[in-house]
Design an enzyme around this catalytic site. Sequence first.
Site, PDB file in Angstrom:
ATOM      1  N   LYS A 113      69.943  42.913  72.466  1.00  0.00           N
ATOM      2  CA  LYS A 113      70.715  44.010  73.016  1.00  0.00           C
ATOM      3  C   LYS A 113      70.503  43.912  74.679  1.00  0.00           C
ATOM      4  CE  LYS A 113      71.857  46.438  69.077  1.00  0.00           C
ATOM      5  NZ  LYS A 113      71.114  45.963  68.328  1.00  0.00           N
TER       6      LYS A 113
HETATM    7  C1  LIG Z   1      71.720  45.292  67.043  1.00  0.00           C
HETATM    8  C2  LIG Z   1      71.140  44.093  66.197  1.00  0.00           C
HETATM    9  C3  LIG Z   1      71.563  43.382  65.460  1.00  0.00           C
HETATM   10  C4  LIG Z   1      72.971  43.386  64.918  1.00  0.00           C
HETATM   11  O1  LIG Z   1      73.955  43.273  65.816  1.00  0.00           O
HETATM   12  P1  LIG Z   1      75.414  43.799  65.841  1.00  0.00           P
HETATM   13  O2  LIG Z   1      76.223  43.057  67.061  1.00  0.00           O
HETATM   14  O3  LIG Z   1      75.263  45.188  65.379  1.00  0.00           O
HETATM   15  O4  LIG Z   1      76.154  42.837  64.487  1.00  0.00           O
HETATM   16  C5  LIG Z   1      70.905  42.172  64.704  1.00  0.00           C
HETATM   17  N1  LIG Z   1      69.657  42.140  65.235  1.00  0.00           N
HETATM   18  C6  LIG Z   1      68.862  43.120  66.106  1.00  0.00           C
HETATM   19  C7  LIG Z   1      67.396  42.730  66.264  1.00  0.00           C
HETATM   20  C8  LIG Z   1      69.677  44.058  66.554  1.00  0.00           C
HETATM   21  O5  LIG Z   1      68.882  44.831  67.383  1.00  0.00           O
END
Ligand SMILES: *Cc1c(COP(=O)(O)O)cnc(C)c1O
Length: 495
Positions: A113
């Site tokens: 993120k």
């Molecule tokens: C948020 C997240 C995801 C999922 O990503 P999306 O964009 O919501 O599909 C996968 N792995 C981790 C570690 C995340 O923090």
Amino acid sequence: MKYYSTRDKNVSLSAAEAVKMGLSRDGGLLTPTRIPQIDRAFLERLIPMEYAQRAAKVMVLYLTDYSEEELLTFGRNAYGPAQFDDPIAAPVRKVEDGLYCLELWHGPTSAFKDMALQMLPQLLSAALRKTGEKRTACILAATSGDTGKAAMAGFADVPQTCIQVYYPKDGVSPVQERQMVTQEGENVDVRAVIGNFDDAQAGVKRIFSDEAVRAELDKRGYFLSSANSINWGRILPQVVYYISAYCDLVRDGALTMGDKVNFCVPTGNFGDILAAYYAKRMGLPVNRLICASNSNNVLTDFLRTGIYDRNRPFHTTISPSMDILISSNLERLLFDLSGENDAEIRMYMDALGSAGRYQVSDNIKAKLDDAFWGGCCSEEGTEETIRRYWQDYGYLIDPHTAVAAEVLAQYRVASGDETPAVVVSTASPYKFCGSVLTAIGETPCGDGLELLDQLHAVSGVPVPCRLAELKGKSRRFDKTVEKQAMEQAVLDFLK
Ligand SMILES: *Cc1c(COP(=O)(O)O)cnc(C)c1O
């Protein structure tokens, strides 16, 4: 470049307005009116560039009311050595011939993120200037762990913004809690909600739709905004790393320019894999996008049947960031696949709201089959894959990445497709020490920060410095809030 809503094509906004608004008033997602195209020459030019330059070159194609110079400055702030512990920001690691991992967790919070949330606050802050906004944007976020910390790290001390995060008191891991309560910055606040994640999320949604709170905040010079992945300013920075990864694979001789590649993405809200889809639509040579889910496999069923049905049990898993039954960003994909048919999208989303279910047209289903493949992975499969990667490759991966690695293996067996593939690695294994230790056959001793040392002792893999530093950091926030009292907590924060 203008932006319109997936539910109303008459909406017409600049990029800055789209970033500032986050979500369209009709409930639709703000989406670019055309998808810019890139060619081989464009990719060739990116190859010698640093990550921030690549980001500026790609993002300016969509953000035409920002200058490339401005975006380069944002890129250097977002992905520089003060934030990322790898000079390439999003390095591609070879696992074996034809199998690569795109590591997206070298940023300040050790989860992917950061790739978007180090950029979004700068895009938003600039958007306020560009639109003549005098009020301060207040980001409210409910978090199950990763998003809240990454958003705070991104927004800390960014001018004309502030952020308040709510997490469920007993619902996040000890590392995640420590990350949040030690966050620095004059414009941040964190509260533990007495309740679960749904309580926190419901509270935030209530505040967003509370006209009295909004009016009071307006009087005080604030407006509410959102940092979750419905904001275009979070999707676009994610498009960059798919293109960047392709350039690195060509540079390192793993691909010849023009060769196709597959990406396998561990998916929750469909933001990350949607960004991969945009990269493909822009002309990046991508063959298949493989959508990996855990036991919450609503997307796997959808990609196989064309029926999206959220009416099913919710499972709590060891890959918690993918525990989700409504993948908001799917709406942007369906809009594109329908030939930008806003009426059709409204119909699907109305059905999702009322019945929790919709079935897409044969036209959309055929296009989905062409570009995507979906698979899911059980808890045992996740642990087994962590163990297998550790034993066979000496490569330690987190549970989310393991879900993707396992689903890629399923895809290869099912399809016989041996196109070189990139597994998108979304978190450092140190964010999920307990599960990773168990998977590799160790017994976790304790449940707090001491697990960082234990995992380090058995694996020898370096601990990300931001996580190691947590031990020496003092707690800045210790307020709890009853779920009914969140409105008051917002008003207390925004004095
Ligand atoms: C948020 C997240 C995801 C999922 O990503 P999306 O964009 O919501 O599909 C996968 N792995 C981790 C570690 C995340 O923090």
